[in-house]
Design a protein around this motif. Structure first.
Motif, mmCIF file in Angstrom:
data_model
loop_
_atom_site.group_PDB
_atom_site.id
_atom_site.type_symbol
_atom_site.label_atom_id
_atom_site.label_comp_id
_atom_site.label_asym_id
_atom_site.label_seq_id
_atom_site.Cartn_x
_atom_site.Cartn_y
_atom_site.Cartn_z
ATOM 1 N N ARG A 62 0.853 -1.193 0.000
ATOM 2 C CA ARG A 62 0.000 0.000 0.000
ATOM 3 C C ARG A 62 0.886 1.240 0.000
ATOM 4 N NH1 ARG A 62 -5.171 -1.278 2.144
ATOM 5 N NH2 ARG A 62 -5.646 0.942 1.917
ATOM 6 N N LYS A 63 0.794 2.032 -1.047
ATOM 7 C CA LYS A 63 1.717 3.144 -1.253
ATOM 8 C C LYS A 63 1.657 4.216 -0.169
ATOM 9 C CE LYS A 63 1.830 2.601 -6.277
ATOM 10 N NZ LYS A 63 1.564 3.254 -7.588
ATOM 11 N N ASN A 64 0.511 4.345 0.499
ATOM 12 C CA ASN A 64 0.377 5.395 1.506
ATOM 13 C C ASN A 64 0.362 4.839 2.934
ATOM 14 O OD1 ASN A 64 -2.130 4.138 1.376
ATOM 15 N ND2 ASN A 64 -3.221 6.023 1.938
ATOM 16 N N ARG A 65 0.700 3.557 3.101
ATOM 17 C CA ARG A 65 0.656 2.926 4.428
ATOM 18 C C ARG A 65 2.014 3.055 5.119
ATOM 19 N NH1 ARG A 65 -2.006 -2.820 4.743
ATOM 20 N NH2 ARG A 65 -3.863 -1.466 4.803
ATOM 21 N N ILE A 66 1.995 3.606 6.334
ATOM 22 C CA ILE A 66 3.207 3.794 7.130
ATOM 23 C C ILE A 66 3.019 3.088 8.467
ATOM 24 C CG2 ILE A 66 4.765 5.474 8.198
ATOM 25 C CD1 ILE A 66 3.534 7.552 6.212
ATOM 26 N N VAL A 67 3.918 2.168 8.785
ATOM 27 C CA VAL A 67 3.869 1.463 10.069
ATOM 28 C C VAL A 67 4.963 2.014 10.975
ATOM 29 C CG1 VAL A 67 4.324 -0.727 11.221
ATOM 30 C CG2 VAL A 67 2.820 -0.659 9.247
ATOM 31 N N LEU A 68 4.576 2.441 12.175
ATOM 32 C CA LEU A 68 5.506 2.978 13.160
ATOM 33 C C LEU A 68 5.485 2.069 14.384
ATOM 34 C CD1 LEU A 68 3.497 5.689 12.088
ATOM 35 C CD2 LEU A 68 5.780 6.618 12.505
ATOM 36 N N MET A 69 6.670 1.709 14.896
ATOM 37 C CA MET A 69 6.730 0.713 15.964
ATOM 38 C C MET A 69 7.621 1.160 17.126
ATOM 39 S SD MET A 69 6.990 -2.944 13.946
ATOM 40 C CE MET A 69 6.765 -3.844 15.497
ATOM 41 N N ASN A 70 7.128 0.919 18.340
ATOM 42 C CA ASN A 70 7.925 1.068 19.558
ATOM 43 C C ASN A 70 7.324 0.106 20.580
ATOM 44 O OD1 ASN A 70 9.928 2.243 21.319
ATOM 45 N ND2 ASN A 70 8.239 3.258 22.359
ATOM 46 N N VAL A 71 8.016 -0.972 20.897
ATOM 47 C CA VAL A 71 7.429 -2.036 21.709
ATOM 48 C C VAL A 71 6.929 -1.559 23.063
ATOM 49 C CG1 VAL A 71 8.725 -3.900 20.607
ATOM 50 C CG2 VAL A 71 9.725 -2.709 22.562
ATOM 51 N N TRP A 72 7.588 -0.527 23.643
ATOM 52 C CA TRP A 72 7.237 -0.105 25.003
ATOM 53 C C TRP A 72 5.999 0.787 25.065
ATOM 54 C CZ3 TRP A 72 9.687 -3.328 27.810
ATOM 55 C CH2 TRP A 72 10.996 -3.710 27.517
ATOM 56 N N GLY A 73 5.504 1.212 23.921
ATOM 57 C CA GLY A 73 4.324 2.073 23.923
ATOM 58 C C GLY A 73 4.546 3.329 23.105
ATOM 59 N N PHE A 74 3.631 4.282 23.228
ATOM 60 C CA PHE A 74 3.691 5.496 22.418
ATOM 61 C C PHE A 74 4.664 6.477 23.052
ATOM 62 C CE2 PHE A 74 1.681 9.462 20.601
ATOM 63 C CZ PHE A 74 2.114 9.212 19.302
ATOM 64 N N GLY A 75 5.931 6.335 22.710
ATOM 65 C CA GLY A 75 6.973 7.180 23.261
ATOM 66 C C GLY A 75 8.227 7.094 22.427
ATOM 67 N N ASP A 76 9.307 7.622 22.973
ATOM 68 C CA ASP A 76 10.617 7.614 22.343
ATOM 69 C C ASP A 76 10.574 8.333 20.993
ATOM 70 O OD1 ASP A 76 13.371 6.589 21.440
ATOM 71 O OD2 ASP A 76 13.162 5.660 23.404
ATOM 72 N N ASN A 77 11.559 8.083 20.140
ATOM 73 C CA ASN A 77 11.681 8.810 18.880
ATOM 74 C C ASN A 77 10.475 8.651 17.964
ATOM 75 O OD1 ASN A 77 14.334 9.973 19.208
ATOM 76 N ND2 ASN A 77 15.174 7.911 18.972
ATOM 77 N N VAL A 78 9.895 7.448 17.961
ATOM 78 C CA VAL A 78 8.777 7.169 17.057
ATOM 79 C C VAL A 78 7.569 8.045 17.360
ATOM 80 C CG1 VAL A 78 7.148 5.404 16.306
ATOM 81 C CG2 VAL A 78 9.555 4.817 16.600
ATOM 82 N N LYS A 79 7.338 8.334 18.623
ATOM 83 C CA LYS A 79 6.186 9.161 19.007
ATOM 84 C C LYS A 79 6.214 10.502 18.287
ATOM 85 C CE LYS A 79 4.254 11.809 22.847
ATOM 86 N NZ LYS A 79 4.319 12.131 24.294
ATOM 87 N N TYR A 80 7.379 11.141 18.272
ATOM 88 C CA TYR A 80 7.459 12.503 17.752
ATOM 89 C C TYR A 80 7.403 12.551 16.225
ATOM 90 C CZ TYR A 80 8.185 13.393 22.591
ATOM 91 O OH TYR A 80 7.979 13.434 23.945
ATOM 92 N N VAL A 81 7.872 11.494 15.590
ATOM 93 C CA VAL A 81 7.709 11.397 14.142
ATOM 94 C C VAL A 81 6.240 11.173 13.805
ATOM 95 C CG1 VAL A 81 8.268 10.046 12.082
ATOM 96 C CG2 VAL A 81 10.051 10.573 13.754
ATOM 97 N N THR A 82 5.569 10.330 14.589
ATOM 98 C CA THR A 82 4.136 10.076 14.384
ATOM 99 C C THR A 82 3.343 11.372 14.510
ATOM 100 O OG1 THR A 82 4.372 7.844 15.316
ATOM 101 C CG2 THR A 82 2.141 8.725 15.152
ATOM 102 N N GLU A 83 3.623 12.140 15.561
ATOM 103 C CA GLU A 83 2.903 13.401 15.773
ATOM 104 C C GLU A 83 3.157 14.399 14.636
ATOM 105 O OE1 GLU A 83 2.506 13.426 20.645
ATOM 106 O OE2 GLU A 83 4.142 14.545 19.705
ATOM 107 N N GLU A 84 4.371 14.408 14.118
ATOM 108 C CA GLU A 84 4.680 15.296 12.994
ATOM 109 C C GLU A 84 3.898 14.882 11.751
ATOM 110 O OE1 GLU A 84 6.128 18.183 10.496
ATOM 111 O OE2 GLU A 84 6.244 18.101 12.689
ATOM 112 N N LEU A 85 3.801 13.572 11.511
ATOM 113 C CA LEU A 85 3.041 13.080 10.359
ATOM 114 C C LEU A 85 1.555 13.397 10.511
ATOM 115 C CD1 LEU A 85 4.775 9.620 9.842
ATOM 116 C CD2 LEU A 85 4.894 11.578 8.291
ATOM 117 N N ILE A 86 1.034 13.257 11.722
ATOM 118 C CA ILE A 86 -0.372 13.577 11.984
ATOM 119 C C ILE A 86 -0.642 15.053 11.676
ATOM 120 C CG2 ILE A 86 -2.129 13.837 13.794
ATOM 121 C CD1 ILE A 86 -0.835 11.404 15.190
#
Length: 395
Positions: free
Chosen positions: A38-62
Motif C-alpha cells: 500500500r503506497k500510503n501505508r506507514i507502520v511505526l513501531m515502539n514495543v514499550w508504547g507510544f513514546g521515544d523517537n517514534v512518538k514525535y515522528v508520528t505526531e509530525e506526520l499527523i
C-alpha cells in the motif's frame, strides 16, 4: 503424545506454546506478502508504547494531514492514547503482521522480530532508542547479548535503508556496532525536539497531570536496568535529597522516580524511602525530563541528552564496579564530565559543592562528540517519508 505433554514442566509448556505461535505467525507473515504494498501505508513501531523517537515522528506526520494510513504497533495498545487518525495494533497479531507485510514505510526504534523480512519496494527507517551510549551496545558486546539476538540484529540492520543519528560520534558507533554501510543522516533525535522546544505551556500541563504545583522544582531519578536481582541499587532517600537540592539551588523540590520498564514490575518490592512521585509507568520519559530541573541517573544515556538543556546532572552509581564488569563502557566512567557519587553520602556532598562552572566542562565534552541536535529531527524524518512516498506515486 498426551503422556509426553503431561510430563512437561510449566516452563517447558510455555516455551512449546511460544514456539508453535512463532511458527504460526511466521507462516502468515509470508502469506501476507502476496498482497500488494500500500503506497500510503506507514507502520511505526515502539514495543514499550507510544513514546521515544517514534512518538514525535508520528505526531509530525499527523500534523501534516496528508492522505497517509498511519499504523502504530506496540506491546500494550490498550495503554496508548493517540489521534483517531492512527490505527493502533498489538505486536505479533495477525493484523499487525499484515500491516508490516503491506506497508510502504517502516519506522522503528528497536529491533524487529526474526521472522520479519522487508520486501524489495519497502523503505525502513531505524531511529534507534539509544542515541549517545555509555554502555556498549550490539556488535561491541556480542558475548553479552548472545548469538540469537546478534543474528536478529544483523538481519535488521541489513534490511535498514536509513539510520538517524544525533552526532558524528553516534554515526561512527552505528557504522561499527550495527554492521551498517548504508545511509546515516545526522538529523538529531526526534525525542530531543521536545526538550529543545522548552514549551512552558506543556511543562505546566505535565506538572498539573502529576499533581505538582508549577512553582515547585523537580528532581528526576531515572536509574537504568541491571540484570542483578539486587533491588537496593535503585533505592534513594528522597526527603534528604530534596532538602539538599533546595539548599543548593533554591525553591522547593519534588522528587520523581522513573524506573526502567524491565524493573517497574518489581518496584513494589523497593523500600519507600521518603516522598516521591512514582512515574515508572508514565508514558513518555522525555516529558518527565522536560519538567525536571535536575537529573540523577547512573549509566543511562539520558545524562547526555538532559545535559543539552544546560541543566545539572548527577551520577549515582553505587554498583559501578560490578556493572562495569557486566557490560563495559565506551567512556571511562570516572572521567565523565558530571559529578559522580558511589554512595548517598557522596551524592549529598556533590550537590553541596556543585558549581555552575561545571556546565562549561559538560559543554566542551558534548562539543567533542559533534552533536547535531537542532530541534527539527522529527520534521526531517517526516520530510524523508514524504519523499519516499512521493517517488512511489511517480512510478
Amino acid at each position: 503424545m498426551r503422556e509426553r505433554i503431561k510430563r512437561l514442566t510449566p516452563k517447558a509448556i510455555i516455551e512449546l506454546y511460544k514456539g508453535i505461535r512463532y511458527g504460526f505467525i511466521t507462516v502468515f507473515f509470508y502469506l501476507f506478502r502476496i498482497f500488494p504494498i500500500r503506497k500510503n501505508r506507514i507502520v511505526l513501531m515502539n514495543v514499550w508504547g507510544f513514546g521515544d523517537n517514534v512518538k514525535y515522528v508520528t505526531e509530525e506526520l499527523i500534523s501534516r494531514k496528508k492522505p497517509y494510513e498511519l499504523i502504530f504497533i506496540c506491546n500494550r495498545p490498550e495503554n496508548v492514547t493517540i489521534s483517531k487518525s492512527v490505527k493502533i495494533k498489538k505486536t505479533n497479531t495477525l493484523s499487525a503482521i499484515y500491516a508490516l507485510a503491506t506497508a510502504k514505510v517502516w519506522v522503528e526504534s528497536n529491533r524487529k522480530e526474526g521472522y520479519i523480512k522487508k520486501r524489495k519496494n519497502q523503505y525502513y527507517i531505524q531511529l534507534w532508542h539509544g542515541g549517545f551510549a555509555l554502555k556498549k551496545i550490539e556488535g561491541d558486546c556480542e558475548d553479552y547479548l548472545g548469538e540469537t539476538y546478534i543474528k536478529r540484529a544483523k538481519k535488521d540492520s541489513l534490511m535498514t535503508n536509513l539510520y538517524v543519528s544525533n552526532s558524528t560520534y553516534c554515526t561512527k558507533m552505528y557504522r561499527r556496532a550495527f554492521w551498517f554501510t548504508g545511509e546515516i543522516a545526522e538529523w538529531g533525535s526526534p525525542r530531543m525536539d521536545l526538550l529543545l522546544s522548552q514549551n512552558e505551556k506543556l511543562k505546566n500541563q505535565i506538572k498539573a497531570n502529576l499533581g505538582i504545583d508549577k512553582t515547585k522544582k523537580v528532581v528526576l531519578y531515572a536509574p537504568t536496568y541491571r540484570s542483578s536481582e539486587d533491588l537496593s541499587v535503585y533505592e534513594l532517600h528522597y526527603d534528604t535529597l530534596c532538602s539538599e537540592l533546595s539548599k543548593k539551588f533554591g525553591g522547593e523540590f519534588v522528587a520523581i522516580e522513573r524506573l526502567h520498564p524491565l524493573v517497574r514490575e518489581q518496584s513494589t518490592q523497593l523500600k519507600k524511602l521518603g516522598n516521591r512521585i512514582d512515574a515508572s509507568s508514565y508514558k513518555d520519559m522525555y516529558e518527565l525530563m522536560l519538567i525536571a530541573d535536575v537529573l540523577i541517573t547512573d549509566y543511562s544515556n539520558t545524562m547526555f541528552e538532559f545535559a543539552l538543556m544546560n541543566r545539572p546532572v548527577f551520577l549515582y552509581a553505587k554498583d559501578y564496579k560490578n556493572y562495569k564488569e557486566e557490560r563495559g563502557f565506551y567512556f571511562d566512567f570516572p572521567t565523565l564530565p558530571f559529578p559522580i557519587a558511589y554512595t548517598e553520602g557522596e551524592l549529598k556532598d556533590k550537590i553541596r559543592h556543585y558549581e555552575d562552572s561545571e556546565q562549561e566542562v559538560v559543554k566542551r565534552f558534548l562539543a567533542e562528540l559533534e552533536v547535531k541536535e537542532t530541534g527539527a529531527a522529527s520534521i526531517k524524518v517526516a520530510d524523508r517519508i514524504d519523499q519516499v512516498i512521493k517517488r512511489t506515486y511517480k512510478k
